[in-house]
Motif scaffolding. Structure first.
Motif, PDB file in Angstrom:
ATOM      1  N   VAL A   1       0.793  -1.202  -0.036  1.00 44.33           N
ATOM      2  CA  VAL A   1      -0.156  -0.145   0.019  1.00 44.33           C
ATOM      3  C   VAL A   1       0.851   1.267   0.187  1.00 44.33           C
ATOM      4  N   TRP A   2       0.453   2.135  -0.943  1.00 45.44           N
ATOM      5  CA  TRP A   2       1.188   3.357  -1.162  1.00 45.44           C
ATOM      6  C   TRP A   2       0.231   4.552  -0.796  1.00 45.44           C
ATOM      7  N   ALA A   3       0.798   5.645  -0.319  1.00 46.45           N
ATOM      8  CA  ALA A   3      -0.014   6.831  -0.002  1.00 46.45           C
ATOM      9  C   ALA A   3       0.927   8.054  -0.158  1.00 46.45           C
ATOM     10  N   ARG A   4       0.168   9.277  -0.748  1.00 43.51           N
ATOM     11  CA  ARG A   4       0.705  10.519  -0.882  1.00 43.51           C
ATOM     12  C   ARG A   4      -0.524  11.624  -0.727  1.00 43.51           C
ATOM     13  N   ALA A   5       0.127  12.857  -0.196  1.00 43.24           N
ATOM     14  CA  ALA A   5      -1.020  13.760  -0.189  1.00 43.24           C
ATOM     15  C   ALA A   5      -0.962  14.755  -1.380  1.00 43.24           C
ATOM     16  N   LEU A   6      -2.145  15.127  -1.693  1.00 49.16           N
ATOM     17  CA  LEU A   6      -2.248  15.951  -2.862  1.00 49.16           C
ATOM     18  C   LEU A   6      -3.194  17.162  -2.612  1.00 49.16           C
ATOM     19  N   GLY A   7      -3.420  18.214  -3.663  1.00 49.13           N
ATOM     20  CA  GLY A   7      -4.514  19.187  -3.342  1.00 49.13           C
ATOM     21  C   GLY A   7      -3.466  20.365  -2.752  1.00 49.13           C
ATOM     22  N   LYS A   8      -4.302  21.458  -2.174  1.00 44.51           N
ATOM     23  CA  LYS A   8      -3.694  22.746  -1.856  1.00 44.51           C
ATOM     24  C   LYS A   8      -2.577  22.353  -0.702  1.00 44.51           C
ATOM     25  N   PRO A   9      -1.405  22.836  -1.023  1.00 41.62           N
ATOM     26  CA  PRO A   9      -0.309  22.883   0.017  1.00 41.62           C
ATOM     27  C   PRO A   9      -0.740  23.434   1.426  1.00 41.62           C
TER      28      PRO A   9
END
Length: 230
Positions: A130-138
């Protein structure tokens, strides 16, 4: 159950026809995968969102300096969003109401995650990362913690979670391996009247009512990918 296992087998077949290789440039492996997007919103959603074809879950965004906590209940089976709305009662993939308020995500017990015991016999299982990252407005961040209920009715949460993983920095965002954090639970809990401290895979260890506790502080999008191993 037969339908669930068939769907899982089909996904395994699709994934194994193409090698899963590292080095995509964003930190995640290459190859077939199931993608889940957890979207933070300030206004609660009102539609049921119980169609299993979706790949999105809506959770609270947070207000000011205050984070908001949402529940994503977990049930065993092939990868699927059973209920994408964390703002209303939770329903499983068969349409039955479970627990209280929250979204529902279906996934197999992970045989690849290091643990002190194996997946419970008869539970849908698979080997995957499982891999995750944060996106959207900094500027936003979120933490996902795996929790469950023991035989006394007490909620126990893992000592391992995605703290510092889902923080939206400026610039390019890379994936981080969160297999252990999202598919196992490390904690002390009561089993057969005795307190045990161990790491267990999802849906095992005598625990029940597994869920991800999603603590959000303005993160608008968490992207999570599931890659089956060869």
């Amino acid at each position: 159950m037969k339908k669930t296992l068939c769907a899982l087998a089909a996904f395994v077949l699709a994934a194994t026809t193409t090698p899963v290789l590292p080095g995509t440039g964003n930190g995640a492996p290459s190859g077939p995968h199931y993608e889940l997007n957890i979207i933070g919103v300030s206004d609660p959603k009102t539609s049921p969102m119980t169609d299993s074809n979706r790949h999105t879950i809506f959770v609270g965004l947070g207000q000011g300096d205050t984070k908001v906590t949402s529940k994503i209940y977990l049930i065993p089976g092939s990868f699927a969003v059973c209920d994408g709305n964390a703002f209303d009662p939770a329903f499983d993939c068969l349409g039955a109401q479970i627990q209280g308020q929250g979204a529902v995500f279906q996934l197999p017990c992970n045989t690849a995650a290091p643990s002190d015991i194996t997946c419970a016999m008869g539970t849908a299982s698979a080997s995957y990362t499982v891999w995750a990252r944060a996106l959207g407005k900094p500027g936003g961040s979120a933490t996902i913690t795996t929790c469950a209920t023991d035989e006394t009715g007490a909620v126990v949460c893992s000592t391992s979670n995605t703290l510092d993983v889902l923080t939206r920095h400026s610039g390019k965002q890379s994936f981080t391996n969160v297999t252990n954090e999202l598919t196992t639970l490390s904690a002390c809990y009561v089993q057969n009247g005795i307190t045990v401290c161990q790491t267990v895979p999802l849906f095992s260890g005598g625990l029940q009512d597994f869920f991800w506790q999603y603590d959000n502080n303005h993160l608008r999008l968490a992207q999570i990918r599931f890659y089956l191993n060869q």
